[in-house]
Design an enzyme around this catalytic site. Sequence first.
Site, mmCIF file in Angstrom:
data_model
loop_
_atom_site.group_PDB
_atom_site.id
_atom_site.type_symbol
_atom_site.label_atom_id
_atom_site.label_comp_id
_atom_site.label_asym_id
_atom_site.label_seq_id
_atom_site.Cartn_x
_atom_site.Cartn_y
_atom_site.Cartn_z
ATOM 1 N N GLU A 82 0.900 -1.479 -0.155
ATOM 2 C CA GLU A 82 -0.030 -0.014 0.181
ATOM 3 C C GLU A 82 0.700 1.245 -0.132
ATOM 4 O O GLU A 82 1.859 1.352 0.727
ATOM 5 C CB GLU A 82 -0.841 -0.026 1.249
ATOM 6 C CG GLU A 82 -1.880 -1.123 1.382
ATOM 7 C CD GLU A 82 -2.979 -1.097 0.313
ATOM 8 O OE1 GLU A 82 -2.947 -0.281 -0.577
ATOM 9 O OE2 GLU A 82 -3.565 -2.247 0.141
ATOM 10 N N CYS A 145 -7.396 -1.738 8.226
ATOM 11 C CA CYS A 145 -6.293 -1.911 7.653
ATOM 12 C C CYS A 145 -6.017 -0.501 7.422
ATOM 13 O O CYS A 145 -4.601 0.166 7.702
ATOM 14 C CB CYS A 145 -6.101 -2.875 6.308
ATOM 15 S SG CYS A 145 -6.371 -4.613 6.927
ATOM 16 N N HIS A 168 -1.264 -5.838 2.124
ATOM 17 C CA HIS A 168 -2.503 -6.452 2.050
ATOM 18 C C HIS A 168 -2.186 -7.696 1.509
ATOM 19 O O HIS A 168 -1.559 -7.852 0.346
ATOM 20 C CB HIS A 168 -3.514 -5.846 1.421
ATOM 21 C CG HIS A 168 -4.601 -5.119 2.030
ATOM 22 N ND1 HIS A 168 -4.848 -3.757 1.862
ATOM 23 C CD2 HIS A 168 -5.620 -5.506 3.126
ATOM 24 C CE1 HIS A 168 -5.758 -3.226 2.800
ATOM 25 N NE2 HIS A 168 -6.103 -4.484 3.563
HETATM 26 N N1 PCA Z 1 -8.174 -6.683 6.688
HETATM 27 C C1 PCA Z 1 -9.238 -5.628 6.873
HETATM 28 C C2 PCA Z 1 -9.251 -5.470 8.329
HETATM 29 C C3 PCA Z 1 -8.465 -6.661 9.130
HETATM 30 C C4 PCA Z 1 -7.811 -7.236 7.979
HETATM 31 O O1 PCA Z 1 -7.201 -8.154 7.793
HETATM 32 C C5 PCA Z 1 -9.053 -4.530 6.007
HETATM 33 O O2 PCA Z 1 -8.644 -4.679 4.758
HETATM 34 O O3 PCA Z 1 -9.262 -3.533 6.451
#
Ligand code: PCA
Length: 209
Positions: A82, A145, A168
Amino acid sequence: MSAGVILVSGFEPFGGSDRNPSADLARALAGTTIHGVRVEAVILPVVTVAAGDLLAAAIDRHAPTAVVAMGEDGRASAIRVESTAVNRREFASPDNAGNVLRDEPVVAGGPASLPSTLPTSALVAASRAAGVEAEESPSAGTYLCNEVMYRLLHRLRGEPSRRGGFLHVPRLPAQGPAPKGGVPMPLDMTLRGVRAMLEALAAAGPART
Ligand code: PCA
């Protein structure tokens, strides 16, 4: 002299799943050493405010030179590095404590967005060189996240020698079919990619001040 500490974080399961690959990754990396850099890990609840508070406490405890927070994105087909966190909470579904926040800032009065201070393109290249698909992503969403990434970058502002950012990762095959666009990735493959990224990070040394 110690070469420093990389702190990684993962999230507990959410959204009805009983697994979250980011927690499995954090557990697998905890206590390992990469190019002389020790890896410490913390698992965060999928709960607004509490998740960011727990990560801040872990930063105080471990005094890391870099922080790599991680979470699951069911729609991912590669590890997504990200680039930006936004100062916005817009939850499409409740967090694990039932909170649904809409049109609220993560940090009142904070900047609209904060850029990752990880060497994002070098991390993507490192994972690809290890045979694991990775890509840069412009948006971490507006859920937990993004909130944790924003809190992390806000916490590290004014400390340019400490890097921070967010990855992610795709779902695990054991979590069943992924939502549209998502391609599950076996844990050993995701781990290989993330480890290659941490190797690149450790080899890059501390950020310039
Ligand atoms: N993914 C979510 C919140 C916790 C996770 O593992 C997100 O992409 O916000």
